[in-house]
Design a protein around this motif. Structure first.
Motif, PDB file in Angstrom:
ATOM      1  N   UNK A   1      29.338 -18.526  -9.803  1.00  0.00           N
ATOM      2  CA  UNK A   1      28.998 -17.106  -9.974  1.00  0.00           C
ATOM      3  C   UNK A   1      27.511 -16.845  -9.869  1.00  0.00           C
ATOM      4  N   UNK A   2      26.729 -17.742 -10.435  1.00  0.00           N
ATOM      5  CA  UNK A   2      25.277 -17.493 -10.453  1.00  0.00           C
ATOM      6  C   UNK A   2      24.704 -17.567  -9.031  1.00  0.00           C
ATOM      7  N   UNK A   3      25.284 -18.497  -8.208  1.00  0.00           N
ATOM      8  CA  UNK A   3      24.784 -18.606  -6.819  1.00  0.00           C
ATOM      9  C   UNK A   3      25.140 -17.346  -6.051  1.00  0.00           C
ATOM     10  N   UNK A   4      26.389 -16.894  -6.215  1.00  0.00           N
ATOM     11  CA  UNK A   4      26.821 -15.669  -5.514  1.00  0.00           C
ATOM     12  C   UNK A   4      25.974 -14.485  -5.977  1.00  0.00           C
TER      13      UNK A   4
ATOM     14  N   UNK B   1      22.866 -14.556  -7.148  1.00  0.00           N
ATOM     15  CA  UNK B   1      21.495 -14.664  -6.605  1.00  0.00           C
ATOM     16  C   UNK B   1      21.467 -14.222  -5.142  1.00  0.00           C
ATOM     17  N   UNK B   2      22.479 -14.661  -4.379  1.00  0.00           N
ATOM     18  CA  UNK B   2      22.518 -14.279  -2.949  1.00  0.00           C
ATOM     19  C   UNK B   2      22.715 -12.775  -2.793  1.00  0.00           C
ATOM     20  N   UNK B   3      23.571 -12.214  -3.642  1.00  0.00           N
ATOM     21  CA  UNK B   3      23.860 -10.769  -3.527  1.00  0.00           C
ATOM     22  C   UNK B   3      22.646  -9.941  -3.935  1.00  0.00           C
ATOM     23  N   UNK B   4      21.972 -10.386  -5.003  1.00  0.00           N
ATOM     24  CA  UNK B   4      20.805  -9.610  -5.454  1.00  0.00           C
ATOM     25  C   UNK B   4      19.671  -9.718  -4.440  1.00  0.00           C
ATOM     26  N   UNK B   5      19.647 -10.821  -3.708  1.00  0.00           N
ATOM     27  CA  UNK B   5      18.575 -11.002  -2.699  1.00  0.00           C
ATOM     28  C   UNK B   5      18.697  -9.950  -1.594  1.00  0.00           C
ATOM     29  N   UNK B   6      19.957  -9.429  -1.422  1.00  0.00           N
ATOM     30  CA  UNK B   6      20.128  -8.379  -0.392  1.00  0.00           C
ATOM     31  C   UNK B   6      20.364  -7.018  -1.051  1.00  0.00           C
ATOM     32  N   UNK B   7      19.953  -6.908  -2.318  1.00  0.00           N
ATOM     33  CA  UNK B   7      19.925  -5.579  -2.948  1.00  0.00           C
ATOM     34  C   UNK B   7      21.201  -5.130  -3.633  1.00  0.00           C
ATOM     35  N   UNK B   8      22.122  -6.066  -3.904  1.00  0.00           N
ATOM     36  CA  UNK B   8      23.362  -5.644  -4.586  1.00  0.00           C
ATOM     37  C   UNK B   8      23.040  -5.220  -6.023  1.00  0.00           C
TER      38      UNK B   8
ATOM     39  N   UNK C   1      32.117  -8.026  -5.826  1.00  0.00           N
ATOM     40  CA  UNK C   1      31.948  -9.238  -5.010  1.00  0.00           C
ATOM     41  C   UNK C   1      32.513 -10.458  -5.742  1.00  0.00           C
ATOM     42  N   UNK C   2      32.201 -10.564  -7.032  1.00  0.00           N
ATOM     43  CA  UNK C   2      32.648 -11.725  -7.814  1.00  0.00           C
ATOM     44  C   UNK C   2      34.157 -11.668  -8.072  1.00  0.00           C
ATOM     45  N   UNK C   3      34.657 -10.462  -8.343  1.00  0.00           N
ATOM     46  CA  UNK C   3      36.104 -10.342  -8.577  1.00  0.00           C
ATOM     47  C   UNK C   3      36.869 -10.766  -7.315  1.00  0.00           C
ATOM     48  N   UNK C   4      36.357 -10.364  -6.164  1.00  0.00           N
ATOM     49  CA  UNK C   4      37.027 -10.714  -4.893  1.00  0.00           C
ATOM     50  C   UNK C   4      36.900 -12.209  -4.622  1.00  0.00           C
ATOM     51  N   UNK C   5      35.705 -12.766  -4.883  1.00  0.00           N
ATOM     52  CA  UNK C   5      35.487 -14.200  -4.629  1.00  0.00           C
ATOM     53  C   UNK C   5      36.406 -15.049  -5.503  1.00  0.00           C
TER      54      UNK C   5
END
Ligand SMILES: Nc1nc2c(ncn2[C@H]2C[C@H](O)[C@@H](COP(=O)(O)OP(=O)(O)OP(=O)(O)O)O2)c(=O)[nH]1
Length: 199
Positions: free
Chosen positions: A31-34, A36-43, A51-55
């Motif tokens: 979860x933390x990696x997902x 970090x990646x999502x916040x890097x693109x402004x989520x 995103x996490x619920x779907x993953x």
């Protein structure tokens, strides 16, 4: 079979009390990696919860062909800042002091996935304002709550003594506990009624 892709005891209890029969499987995702990646693109917190619920649901769906998998995730946003489950009483104290006297949002996302395909998703948001409580009040509530608050993103349980720390709450009760139950039940009635009302 209906699968809940979550290790959350709260979510399991909500589905149990609703009378659903299902299995729980913890989602093998980072979860933390997902995050970090999502916040890097402004989520933001809402995007991330979805995103996490779907993953989670997609990850479990891969090992449970043909089953309908429920994914769920909840994020806590204090303005642009995202807070996470405390890992100790000291972290819970810091978290509650950080939320004290302010308004934060809980974003709870839920998804249904079968064989890797997203069938349905929803995100609900609740807004909670905490009182400017004293350290003594905070500590007495934590004494009453015990370790249960370590499993909660906000270091509180709305259905427990923690309610005494709140000034106001706006939003769906189940959303706050971490699972938008009413939209989920509506989706299951639509997509897989046999799972709700087995013959
Ligand atoms: N009982 C209770 N639980 C709450 C409350 N507010 C939040 N929570 C819990 C629900 C979730 O278990 C947790 C939110 O964290 P996550 O969405 O990451 O789920 P969690 O890590 O528990 O399980 P998962 O990642 O799905 O395996 O916080 C509350 O007021 N009462």
């Amino acid at each position: 079979m209906l699968i809940l892709a979550s290790s959350s005891a709260t979510r399991k209890a909500l589905l149990d009390k609703a009378g659903l029969s299902f299995e729980t499987v913890q989602a093998p995702i980072d979860e933390r990696r997902i995050e970090a990646e999502a916040q890097a693109v402004g989520a933001d917190g809402r995007d991330l919860a979805l995103l996490l619920a779907r993953a989670k649901a997609e990850a479990v769906s891969r090992t449970h062909p043909g089953d309908i998998v429920i994914g769920a995730d909840q994020t806590l946003a204090l303005g642009p800042e995202l807070l996470h489950k405390p890992d100790s009483r000291e972290a819970a104290i810091r978290q509650l002091d950080h939320l004290r006297g302010k308004t934060h949002r809980l974003h709870a996302a839920v998804t249904l996935v079968r064989d890797g395909a997203l069938l349905w998703s929803d995100v609900q948001t609740a807004e909670l304002t905490m009182r400017d409580f004293s350290a003594a009040e905070r500590d007495s509530i934590l004494d009453l709550e015990g370790d249960a608050v370590l499993n909660s993103v906000g270091a509180y349980r709305l259905e427990g003594p923690s309610i005494r720390l709140f000034e106001s709450v706006s939003g769906d009760y189940f959303t706050i506990l971490g699972l938008p139950l009413l939209p989920l039940l509506a989706a299951l009635r639509d997509i897989a009624p046999d799972l709700l009302f087995p013959e």
